[in-house]
Design an enzyme around this catalytic site. Structure first.
Site, PDB file in Angstrom:
ATOM      1  N   HIS A  70       0.836  -1.200   0.000  1.00 40.00           N
ATOM      2  CA  HIS A  70       0.000   0.000   0.000  1.00 40.00           C
ATOM      3  C   HIS A  70       0.871   1.249   0.000  1.00 40.00           C
ATOM      4  O   HIS A  70       2.052   1.210   0.352  1.00 40.00           O
ATOM      5  CB  HIS A  70      -0.944   0.011   1.209  1.00 40.00           C
ATOM      6  CG  HIS A  70      -0.312   0.489   2.474  1.00 40.00           C
ATOM      7  ND1 HIS A  70       0.494  -0.307   3.259  1.00 40.00           N
ATOM      8  CD2 HIS A  70      -0.354   1.698   3.078  1.00 40.00           C
ATOM      9  CE1 HIS A  70       0.910   0.382   4.307  1.00 40.00           C
ATOM     10  NE2 HIS A  70       0.410   1.609   4.221  1.00 40.00           N
ATOM     11  N   ALA A 114      21.117  -4.539  -2.581  1.00 40.38           N
ATOM     12  CA  ALA A 114      20.838  -3.938  -1.285  1.00 40.38           C
ATOM     13  C   ALA A 114      20.548  -2.442  -1.451  1.00 40.38           C
ATOM     14  O   ALA A 114      21.180  -1.761  -2.250  1.00 40.38           O
ATOM     15  CB  ALA A 114      22.039  -4.133  -0.359  1.00 40.38           C
ATOM     16  N   THR A 119      10.186   0.402  -7.805  1.00 41.76           N
ATOM     17  CA  THR A 119       8.883   1.022  -8.027  1.00 41.76           C
ATOM     18  C   THR A 119       8.191   0.476  -9.264  1.00 41.76           C
ATOM     19  O   THR A 119       7.005   0.748  -9.464  1.00 41.76           O
ATOM     20  CB  THR A 119       9.030   2.550  -8.168  1.00 41.76           C
ATOM     21  OG1 THR A 119       9.894   2.828  -9.272  1.00 41.76           O
ATOM     22  CG2 THR A 119       9.600   3.162  -6.898  1.00 41.76           C
TER      23      THR A 119
END
Length: 188
Positions: A70, A114, A119
């Site tokens: 979310h 890392a 996105t």
């Protein structure tokens, strides 16, 4: 043996007292995790929408990675929280402190470096890094690079004795540190 029992009861007490959320709790709430996965301590899964997270087989998630299904930043704009699924396919490695955002699928046989912030979805056989994460190579190109380092005659290679489970001596630890001050090595 007594130490193992003591640690077991301490962990159970902490879970009850501090209401800690464990992986098994998330699975009971609908998150799916495949077989042969290694999920390290401190990984944060989106508790509020964990059923939107699917993890395939043979996945490793390093410490303190985040998987968020979310994005509440949209609530300020229109009173709704953006939500979407996360799908981690088979044979994926997610590095420490990587952040996987809603709507992302990480394709099979991929590596997320890392600290990366993912996105957008990642195709299979990819190595990604950065903020935002971008493809830096194919898995095959990365394998060639690593094998070249591994086969370099000046590369230090250590057996499994040189791991936390290997009963490595203090002398060996110091020697290993000195040998690796300014170069890469490999451990089996």
């Amino acid at each position: 043996m007594l130490k193992i029992i003591k640690n077991y009861f301490r962990a159970r007490f902490k879970k009850i007292l501090l209401e800690e959320i464990w992986l098994e709790d998330l699975v009971k709430m609908g998150m799916r995790i495949g077989d042969n996965c290694s999920i390290q301590p401190g990984v944060i899964f989106d508790y509020s929408h964990c059923w939107l997270i699917r993890i395939g087989d043979n996945v490793t998630i390093a410490p303190e990675a985040y998987l968020l299904a979310h994005d509440a930043s949209t609530k300020l704009l229109n009173d709704y929280t953006k939500i979407s699924s996360i799908s981690i396919k088979d044979n994926v490695f997610i590095g420490a402190r990587a952040l996987i955002m809603p709507g992302v699928t990480i394709g099979e046989n991929s590596i997320v470096a890392a600290g990366s912030i993912v996105t957008k979805s990642i195709p299979e056989n990819s190595v990604v890094a950065g903020n935002p994460a971008r493809i830096i190579s194919t898995l095959e190109e990365y394998k060639v690079k690593i094998n070249k380092q591994l086969n370099d005659p000046v590369t230090n290679i250590y057996d499994s004795k040189y791991t936390i489970n290997g009963n490595v001596s203090d002398n060996d630890k110091n020697q290993m540190y000195e040998q690796l001050k300014s170069k890469i090595g490999f451990v089996k």
